[in-house]
Scaffold this active site. Structure first.
Site, PDB file in Angstrom:
ATOM      1  N   HIS A 178     -10.273   2.901   6.153  1.00  0.00           N
ATOM      2  CA  HIS A 178      -8.808   2.714   6.097  1.00  0.00           C
ATOM      3  C   HIS A 178      -8.077   3.953   6.635  1.00  0.00           C
ATOM      4  O   HIS A 178      -7.304   4.601   5.921  1.00  0.00           O
ATOM      5  CB  HIS A 178      -8.368   2.395   4.655  1.00  0.00           C
ATOM      6  CG  HIS A 178      -7.051   1.686   4.592  1.00  0.00           C
ATOM      7  ND1 HIS A 178      -6.723   0.790   3.601  1.00  0.00           N
ATOM      8  CD2 HIS A 178      -5.957   1.757   5.394  1.00  0.00           C
ATOM      9  CE1 HIS A 178      -5.487   0.332   3.786  1.00  0.00           C
ATOM     10  NE2 HIS A 178      -4.999   0.916   4.875  1.00  0.00           N
ATOM     11  N   GLU A 224     -11.870  -2.571  -1.259  1.00  0.00           N
ATOM     12  CA  GLU A 224     -12.009  -1.146  -0.949  1.00  0.00           C
ATOM     13  C   GLU A 224     -11.626  -0.275  -2.156  1.00  0.00           C
ATOM     14  O   GLU A 224     -10.722  -0.658  -2.908  1.00  0.00           O
ATOM     15  CB  GLU A 224     -11.183  -0.765   0.302  1.00  0.00           C
ATOM     16  CG  GLU A 224      -9.696  -0.965   0.204  1.00  0.00           C
ATOM     17  CD  GLU A 224      -9.001  -0.694   1.546  1.00  0.00           C
ATOM     18  OE1 GLU A 224      -9.363  -1.324   2.552  1.00  0.00           O
ATOM     19  OE2 GLU A 224      -8.115   0.161   1.565  1.00  0.00           O
ATOM     20  N   ARG A 275      -5.166  -5.726   6.287  1.00  0.00           N
ATOM     21  CA  ARG A 275      -5.629  -5.664   4.911  1.00  0.00           C
ATOM     22  C   ARG A 275      -6.901  -6.488   4.790  1.00  0.00           C
ATOM     23  O   ARG A 275      -7.022  -7.555   5.417  1.00  0.00           O
ATOM     24  CB  ARG A 275      -4.580  -6.209   3.939  1.00  0.00           C
ATOM     25  CG  ARG A 275      -3.385  -5.298   3.724  1.00  0.00           C
ATOM     26  CD  ARG A 275      -3.761  -4.010   2.984  1.00  0.00           C
ATOM     27  NE  ARG A 275      -2.611  -3.145   2.752  1.00  0.00           N
ATOM     28  CZ  ARG A 275      -2.210  -2.154   3.554  1.00  0.00           C
ATOM     29  NH1 ARG A 275      -2.884  -1.890   4.669  1.00  0.00           N
ATOM     30  NH2 ARG A 275      -1.160  -1.422   3.228  1.00  0.00           N
TER      31      ARG A 275
HETATM   32  C1  DGY Z   1      -0.219   1.307   5.644  1.00  0.00           C
HETATM   33  O1  DGY Z   1       0.668   2.146   5.801  1.00  0.00           O
HETATM   34  O2  DGY Z   1       0.011   0.197   5.180  1.00  0.00           O
HETATM   35  C2  DGY Z   1      -1.616   1.660   6.051  1.00  0.00           C
HETATM   36  O3  DGY Z   1      -2.502   0.687   5.700  1.00  0.00           O
HETATM   37  C3  DGY Z   1      -2.045   3.004   5.504  1.00  0.00           C
HETATM   38  O4  DGY Z   1      -1.352   3.951   6.132  1.00  0.00           O
END
Ligand code: DGY
Length: 337
Positions: free
Chosen positions: A288, A270, A241
């Site tokens: 992402h 984002e 993240r």
């Molecule tokens: C998640 O699943 O947390 C990813 O960041 C997106 O698929």
């Protein structure tokens, strides 16, 4: 008269052939187009729902569920669930679920690819070539950092971190990791990985990969002080993240050439990307997409549907959804990704 069926809100269009399974049990209200829902729209979507299927863009906390008296379950299509205030949901007796495991290998593939792209300057080299700068083979052109034989540091050794470590074996890398607690010996052996303290990880890694779940406690865990501990010429890859990294401090380190390169799939604001990062030649930026293979995205929807059906008391796992993340009262520890 037949009992009215529970109502479910699906916040984004997903795969109809999979998500359509919800019709067997529920009255389903679907969002027809990909939508960036404002908080009020989320509250409206949840208002008369018993359950919801949502994605990482849908931020849901106390305010969004305040006017949703029937709401019992929220199934997040994603392993990370920092878009959900799980404490607030638990306080309301709402079960929240996520989609672990099904995306582990795809995300680890991508993390490894992003690390390699950053270290070997792949996107930078392509931009340079397409820009017409290549006048002939050059001995000193676009020299990168080796992956093979180098030290990989993994911050957050959950399922995805372990996947990255297993890939590193094929490249003859030495693998260090940091987690709050040590993994069982058999897992360490399988990953050929050694646990070290966080500062040692920063100091020893040639390539540092972030795979830990985000929480307020680890906001900007990679800040200027942490970056200063890293080896000159190291790389940083983030597939977890954006909020884990102080992006201005990272831009400073990249511009000063202290870090050789970074690979970033996630960003603090984002879809907005820090303009200073956009201006750095030595950073690979992707939107992402670490779990974005078709089969994995389909598997994520399928698991989220199973979770929702079970959480609302139907199907083979009625009352026992496969992956609950809502903490029992009084414990808020996020689970590993
Ligand atoms: C998640 O699943 O947390 C990813 O960041 C997106 O698929």
């Amino acid at each position: 008269m037949a009992e009215p069926r529970p109502r479910v809100w699906v916040s984004q269009p997903l795969y109809g052939d999979i998500e359509g399974r919800l019709d067997e049990w529920f009255e389903v209200r679907r969002t027809p187009e990909v939508t960036d829902h404002a908080p009020e729209a989320i509250a409206a979507g949840l208002a008369d729902a018993d359950g919801a299927l949502v994605t990482l863009n849908d931020r849901i906390g106390a305010a969004e569920v305040a006017g949703a008296p029937r709401l019992r379950a929220i199934a997040n299509v994603g392993v990370g669930y920092n878009n959900l205030d799980v404490e607030a949901l638990a306080a309301r007796g709402i079960v929240a679920t996520n989609t672990p495991d099904v995306l582990t290998e795809t995300t680890a593939d991508f993390g490894f690819a992003l690390m390699m792209a950053a270290a070997r300057r792949i996107t930078e080299a392509e931009r340079w070539l397409r820009g017409g700068h290549w006048q002939g083979w050059g001995f000193h052109q676009l020299l990168g950092a080796d992956i093979h034989g180098s030290t990989l540091g993994i911050l957050g050794m959950g399922r995805i971190g372990q996947g990255v470590a297993r890939r590193a074996r094929g490249f003859g890398m030495r693998v260090l990791y940091h987690n709050r607690s040590r993994l069982p010996e058999a897992v360490e052996r399988d990953c050929a990985a050694t646990r070290v303290e966080r500062d040692v990880l920063f100091a020893e890694a040639d390539h540092l990969v972030l795979v830990l779940p985000y929480s307020a406690a680890n906001h900007h865990i990679v800040d200027a002080a942490a970056l200063a501990k890293m080896k000159p010429g190291a790389t940083l890859t983030n597939i977890a993240r954006g909020g884990l990294v102080d992006e201005d401090a990272l831009a400073d380190a990249l511009q000063a050439g202290r870090l050789a390169a970074a690979g970033l799939d996630v960003f603090e604001g984002e879809p907005a990307v820090n303009p200073r990062l956009l201006g750095c030649r030595n950073v690979v930026l992707t939107p992402h997409i670490a779990s974005a293979s078709l089969s994995t995205r389909r598997a994520m929807v399928s698991l989220a549907v199973d979770n929702l059906v079970a959480a609302l008391g139907f199907g083979p796992d009625a009352g026992r959804p496969p992956s609950v993340v809502t903490p029992p009262a009084g414990s808020a520890a996020p689970r590993g990704q």
